[in-house]
Each structure stands twice: as C-alpha cells, then as structure tokens.
Scaffold this active site. Structure first.
Site, mmCIF file in Angstrom:
data_model
loop_
_atom_site.group_PDB
_atom_site.id
_atom_site.type_symbol
_atom_site.label_atom_id
_atom_site.label_comp_id
_atom_site.label_asym_id
_atom_site.label_seq_id
_atom_site.Cartn_x
_atom_site.Cartn_y
_atom_site.Cartn_z
ATOM 1 N N ASP A 127 55.589 41.440 35.836
ATOM 2 C CA ASP A 127 54.451 42.352 35.906
ATOM 3 C C ASP A 127 53.880 42.474 34.483
ATOM 4 O OD1 ASP A 127 52.725 44.500 36.724
ATOM 5 O OD2 ASP A 127 54.206 45.884 35.863
ATOM 6 N N HIS B 2 41.214 42.493 43.470
ATOM 7 C CA HIS B 2 40.642 43.330 44.529
ATOM 8 C C HIS B 2 40.977 44.794 44.327
ATOM 9 C CE1 HIS B 2 41.502 39.237 46.243
ATOM 10 N NE2 HIS B 2 40.177 39.320 46.251
ATOM 11 N N ASP C 215 51.240 45.189 32.974
ATOM 12 C CA ASP C 215 51.111 46.531 32.394
ATOM 13 C C ASP C 215 52.399 47.328 32.525
ATOM 14 O OD1 ASP C 215 48.437 45.966 31.781
ATOM 15 O OD2 ASP C 215 47.737 46.713 33.709
ATOM 16 N N ARG D 232 47.562 55.962 23.010
ATOM 17 C CA ARG D 232 46.442 55.203 22.458
ATOM 18 C C ARG D 232 45.762 54.278 23.460
ATOM 19 N NH1 ARG D 232 49.780 51.163 18.348
ATOM 20 N NH2 ARG D 232 51.335 50.469 19.867
ATOM 21 N N THR E 251 49.956 40.137 38.179
ATOM 22 C CA THR E 251 49.415 41.448 37.859
ATOM 23 C C THR E 251 48.305 41.892 38.808
ATOM 24 O OG1 THR E 251 48.384 42.754 36.068
ATOM 25 C CG2 THR E 251 47.862 40.401 36.117
ATOM 26 N N ASN E 252 48.377 43.149 39.243
ATOM 27 C CA ASN E 252 47.286 43.767 40.011
ATOM 28 C C ASN E 252 46.218 44.239 39.039
ATOM 29 O OD1 ASN E 252 48.735 43.496 42.373
ATOM 30 N ND2 ASN E 252 49.285 45.657 42.543
ATOM 31 N N CYS F 72 43.836 43.367 50.805
ATOM 32 C CA CYS F 72 43.831 41.930 50.522
ATOM 33 C C CYS F 72 45.252 41.398 50.682
ATOM 34 C CB CYS F 72 43.306 41.667 49.114
ATOM 35 S SG CYS F 72 44.412 42.231 47.822
#
Ligand SMILES: [Mg+2]
Ligand SMILES: [Zn+2]
Length: 180
Positions: free
Chosen positions: A9, A96, A11, A21, A55-56, A102
C-alpha cells in the site's frame, strides 16, 4: 524458482498521510517518504522479491487530482526511494471514487491479480503490506500473506498474518528469516 512479490500500500506505508504537514498527497510537494522505507525496499529487492505499489487514489475520481499529478507524485516516490538504491518494479492504482463499486478499489483484489498475471507472480509466497483493514482484506481475497503496519496494529482482533511497526521492521524480519 517461482517469483514472489511484496505488494505495498502507498499512503501510510511508504509515505506520510494525515500528519501535521500533509493531509492528502495530491502533488509531489505533499510526498514525504517515511523513515526506513528506502532501505526496506532495497532489502526486498536483494531478497528476491518484486516490489509493487497497490494504491487507492479516489481523489482522482473525486476531482481533487488528475492522473498527470499522480504520475508526478509517483515519479517523486521512485526518485526518493532510488536514493537508497531501492526499486519499485510496478505500480497499480485505482482512480475511481469510493463507493463507485469498481472492480479494482481495495478491498477488491483486482490490482493484485493484474500485477501478478503481468509479472508471473507466485501469490502463495507473496505478501500484501498495508496500514488499513481494506489492504488486509484485499490481500486475503487475492490469496497472499498479509502484514499490517502502523498505529492501527493491535487495534482490535488481529486480522493480518503479521504485524509490525513500519516497513523497515517488516524488511528486517524477512532479512533475519531468509537464508541467503
Ligand atoms: Mg494506506
Ligand atoms: Zn477502481
């Protein structure tokens, strides 16, 4: 030998998100590599794992960012990791919006399947590393081993196969447990 992979993943695993930040990463200036990630990816490379990012990026579908900006962010990511001689082999993203149903957005496993087919990956000997339950769920559906990192670990019932503080600790676990 069959080719194993680390599906990461982005993030919260590779870079900061929801910190003081940086809120969301919508441009290269928002990208802050987390401590130890460059070394960890370099280690995975040397241990024989392909390294993929999964990653989404619903911010695209929601209109907060376009795909050109996402590619700039990923270019920055690769450059910062390259400073530690780490290599990302490929990146899959879902552009998406959330709740659009999706086929690719995690917790669906489609991005993992697509990368696995493209690179002839042995899923049974591969791992999905994430900081959210949706990552773990996607990994389980895809039939890979699962690793939870970050502050949410130990939160409820453990659902991932393994839990670590961060990606550096994941990589060193593999280093110590691999005969090379
Ligand atoms: Mg995350
Ligand atoms: Zn999608």
């Amino acid at each position: 030998m069959k080719q194993p992979a680390m599906f990461l993943d982005r993030d919260g695993v590779i870079n900061e998100v929801l910190t003081e930040r940086v809120k969301f990463v919508n441009q290269p200036e928002d990208f802050y590599l987390l401590d130890g990630v460059g070394e960890a990816i370099n280690l995975f490379n040397h241990l024989g794992y392909k390294v993929f990012v999964v990653t989404n990026q619903g911010g695209i579908g929601l209109g907060y960012m376009n795909e050109a900006a996402l590619h700039q962010v990923h270019q920055r990511m690769k450059e910062e990791i390259a400073e530690f001689h780490g290599v990302i082999d490929d990146i899959a993203y879902c552009p998406h919006k959330p709740h659009a149903n999706c086929a690719c957005r995690k917790p669906q496993p489609q991005m993992i399947y697509d990368l696995a087919r493209k690179h002839a990956i042995d899923l049974r000997h591969s791992y999905m590393v994430g900081d959210r339950e949706m990552d773990i769920e996607a990994g389980k559906k895809a039939g890979v081993n699962t690793i939870l990192v970050g502050d949410r670990r130990h939160a409820q019932q453990p659902t991932a196969d393994l839990e670590f503080k961060d990606l550096w600790h994941v990589a060193h676990y593999f280093k110590w447990n691999t005969n090379t």
